[in-house]
Design a protein around this motif. Structure first.
Motif, PDB file in Angstrom:
ATOM      1  N   LEU A  47     -75.424 -35.859 -31.774  1.00  0.00           N
ATOM      2  CA  LEU A  47     -74.208 -36.240 -31.064  1.00  0.00           C
ATOM      3  C   LEU A  47     -72.986 -35.702 -31.803  1.00  0.00           C
ATOM      4  O   LEU A  47     -72.792 -35.958 -32.988  1.00  0.00           O
ATOM      5  N   LYS A  48     -72.145 -34.943 -31.097  1.00  0.00           N
ATOM      6  CA  LYS A  48     -70.956 -34.340 -31.710  1.00  0.00           C
ATOM      7  C   LYS A  48     -69.653 -34.825 -31.072  1.00  0.00           C
ATOM      8  O   LYS A  48     -68.578 -34.483 -31.538  1.00  0.00           O
ATOM      9  N   VAL A  89     -78.008 -34.433 -22.071  1.00  0.00           N
ATOM     10  CA  VAL A  89     -78.067 -35.415 -23.161  1.00  0.00           C
ATOM     11  C   VAL A  89     -78.536 -34.703 -24.432  1.00  0.00           C
ATOM     12  O   VAL A  89     -79.597 -34.070 -24.428  1.00  0.00           O
ATOM     13  N   PRO A  90     -77.796 -34.804 -25.545  1.00  0.00           N
ATOM     14  CA  PRO A  90     -78.137 -34.050 -26.759  1.00  0.00           C
ATOM     15  C   PRO A  90     -79.235 -34.710 -27.589  1.00  0.00           C
ATOM     16  O   PRO A  90     -79.081 -34.967 -28.781  1.00  0.00           O
ATOM     17  N   VAL A  91     -80.356 -35.004 -26.963  1.00  0.00           N
ATOM     18  CA  VAL A  91     -81.408 -35.797 -27.600  1.00  0.00           C
ATOM     19  C   VAL A  91     -82.574 -34.902 -28.025  1.00  0.00           C
ATOM     20  O   VAL A  91     -82.847 -33.869 -27.396  1.00  0.00           O
ATOM     21  N   ARG A  97     -69.551 -42.312 -17.870  1.00  0.00           N
ATOM     22  CA  ARG A  97     -70.856 -41.859 -17.362  1.00  0.00           C
ATOM     23  C   ARG A  97     -71.256 -40.513 -17.964  1.00  0.00           C
ATOM     24  O   ARG A  97     -72.016 -39.756 -17.383  1.00  0.00           O
ATOM     25  N   ASP A  98     -70.741 -40.245 -19.126  1.00  0.00           N
ATOM     26  CA  ASP A  98     -70.974 -39.007 -19.851  1.00  0.00           C
ATOM     27  C   ASP A  98     -72.438 -38.903 -20.285  1.00  0.00           C
ATOM     28  O   ASP A  98     -73.027 -39.904 -20.701  1.00  0.00           O
ATOM     29  N   PRO A  99     -73.076 -37.702 -20.230  1.00  0.00           N
ATOM     30  CA  PRO A  99     -74.417 -37.563 -20.825  1.00  0.00           C
ATOM     31  C   PRO A  99     -74.446 -37.976 -22.299  1.00  0.00           C
ATOM     32  O   PRO A  99     -75.486 -38.450 -22.795  1.00  0.00           O
ATOM     33  N   ASN A 100     -73.311 -37.839 -22.988  1.00  0.00           N
ATOM     34  CA  ASN A 100     -73.237 -38.280 -24.390  1.00  0.00           C
ATOM     35  C   ASN A 100     -73.303 -39.799 -24.527  1.00  0.00           C
ATOM     36  O   ASN A 100     -73.446 -40.314 -25.634  1.00  0.00           O
ATOM     37  N   SER A 101     -73.185 -40.517 -23.410  1.00  0.00           N
ATOM     38  CA  SER A 101     -73.214 -41.984 -23.470  1.00  0.00           C
ATOM     39  C   SER A 101     -74.628 -42.541 -23.540  1.00  0.00           C
ATOM     40  O   SER A 101     -74.807 -43.732 -23.770  1.00  0.00           O
TER      41      SER A 101
END
Length: 476
Positions: A79-80, A198-200, A87-91
């Motif tokens: 996560l950066k 999503v940065p997963v 509703r961000d994919p980073n959420s």
């Protein structure tokens, strides 16, 4: 039925979940078997509130004492983002609910895991009829993406819906819950999340576990009152209650406008501390004095600072098998969370709980979490109170407990009694409270949906909020 009395009781926000929990108890399962069954059913029939893509917390009172488990997820290590939108994919954080099931299976349950998961598997695979709560969530939610529209977009109250891929995953989890984090299921989920931004990574799942935590405690009148520690806002509930007692506004009638106004000021002060000090304790330890009477008295001489609050979407339930008492809460955060769906699983937007300061976004960090559960006890009596309510949870918990402890209401009366809330710079109140405020319905979900349970000796009262489609059931 909003209340039920007996040695074995259950109360949830949904009648199907209550029925399933009662049947598990009736067939010889304990409160933990019933909890997994209820949790899984709610994950299917109320997918806007909670599910395999979300988090869970449990509070246990048994002959061994009080135990609590925090299974809130952490952010991906990559996560950066410096700021995360609703509703961000980073959420999306790694969901913890299935790990909570694993914790119960390894430590408390008596049945093979397939038995409590069987009703949810059947509902997901064979289908169910959409209830009022899910209908309302669908029609009031944004059009997230094609996957969401295909699954839920045209569905309305009374429509039939199937979630076959969710049913298949639940069946695999029944063999081994860690498959969700370390097996083929997790690989498919991670790939599905990555394709949606999503940065997963797979390690974010495989290295995740929830943890047992020690509850915070205050003394309120002659009660010991417990709440979950950070990263949750349980401390905020305890600050509110302590300031209510110190200010003696609990001596005023519950619908006295002076009590309401001062209660709102106290809530603002407590939320200000929440936003300053509560974060993942692995990254930041809040000051030790936040529940000290001297500090709280000093705070009450200052002006409150307005905060932005959101009511959120959550589901809470209570179960007793006559020996064990359980409060269980699970959530995606906003209705339908991030709106991102993989294999019929709706994923959370808990990362929106990150803000500035000590609670800023960082990799492998848990955001400030709105979920918590209140436990109070004295002599031979216990109370467990929980709710759907998002940021409003500390106000809801404190008001319901005050009705019981200060105004001689029985627990079902305390849940049913009219509530008020401070929300985004204004006070809203149910019409029947009879105070000057922004009026809501006589029974409004805007002031939270509460489930509660009381033990007195060997008897239990379970309560389902009449503001929902839930029921409380006894098991004989």
């Amino acid at each position: 039925m909003i209340s039920a009395v007996g040695k074995k009781v259950v109360a949830t926000q949904n009648y199907i979940a209550s029925y399933v929990g009662a049947k598990i108890l009736e067939s010889g399962g304990n409160a933990f078997d019933a909890s997994i069954a209820i949790s899984a059913v709610l994950s299917v029939v109320l997918p806007h509130t909670s599910g395999l893509g979300g988090d869970g917390f449990i509070l246990i009172k048994s002959s061994e004492g009080i135990k609590a488990y925090n299974s809130s997820g952490w952010s991906p290590k990559n996560l950066k983002a410096e700021k995360i939108n609703e509703r961000d994919p980073n959420s999306v954080v790694v969901p913890g609910l299935v790990d909570l099931w694993r914790y119960l299976q390894e430590n408390y349950t008596t049945m093979d895991l397939y038995e409590p998961l069987k009703p949810a598997i059947s509902l997901a695979t064979n289908g169910f009829y959409i209830g009022r709560a899910l209908h309302h969530a669908i029609i009031t939610s944004p059009k997230f993406n094609p996957q969401f529209e295909k699954l839920f977009g045209n569905k309305r109250f009374g429509d039939f819906i199937k979630l076959p891929r969710l049913g298949k995953i639940l069946k695999e989890i029944s063999k081994d819950p860690r498959e969700f984090y370390e097996g083929k299921i997790s690989q498919e989920i991670v790939e599905g999340l990555k394709t949606q931004g999503v940065p997963v990574e797979i390690e974010d799942f495989s290295q995740f576990h929830g943890e047992e935590v020690s509850l915070l405690k205050i003394r309120y009148k002659d009660y010991d009152v417990y709440e979950f520690p950070p990263n949750t806002q349980g401390l905020t509930t305890l600050q509110i209650l302590k300031m209510v007692e110190l200010s003696r506004i609990n001596k005023l009638p519950y619908n006295d406008i002076k009590r309401v106004n001062n209660h709102v000021k106290i809530s603002i002060l407590a939320y200000d501390d929440r936003d300053r000090y509560i974060a993942d304790p692995k990254f930041y330890q809040p000051p030790s004095y936040l529940l000290d009477e001297g500090y709280l008295i000093q705070k009450m001489t200052t002006e409150g600072i307005p905060v932005n609050l959101y009511d959120g979407d959550t589901t809470f339930f209570v179960v007793s098998d006559g020996e064990n008492e359980v409060g269980f809460i699970q959530s995606l955060f906003y209705p339908f969370g991030s709106g991102i769906i993989v294999d019929d699983i709706v994923f959370n937007n808990r990362g929106y709980g990150f803000k500035d300061g000590v609670n800023k976004p960082e990799g492998r960090k848990r955001p400030l979490h709105t979920l918590s559960i209140l436990l109070a006890n004295k002599d031979n009596e216990d109370l467990i109170i929980g709710c759907a309510g998002g940021d409003l949870r500390p106000q809801i918990h404190s008001e319901v407990f005050e009705y019981y402890a200060d105004y001689s209401m029985e627990i079902d009366e305390a849940v049913n009694a009219p509530r008020f809330m401070y929300v985004n710079g204004k006070v809203i109140a149910e019409k029947r409270l009879g105070i000057p405020a922004t009026q809501t319905e006589y029974l409004s979900s805007e002031v939270g949906i509460v489930q509660a349970m009381k033990r007195k000796g060997n008897e239990f009262i379970a309560v389902a909020d009449p503001r929902s489609e839930g029921v409380a059931l006894p098991v004989h």
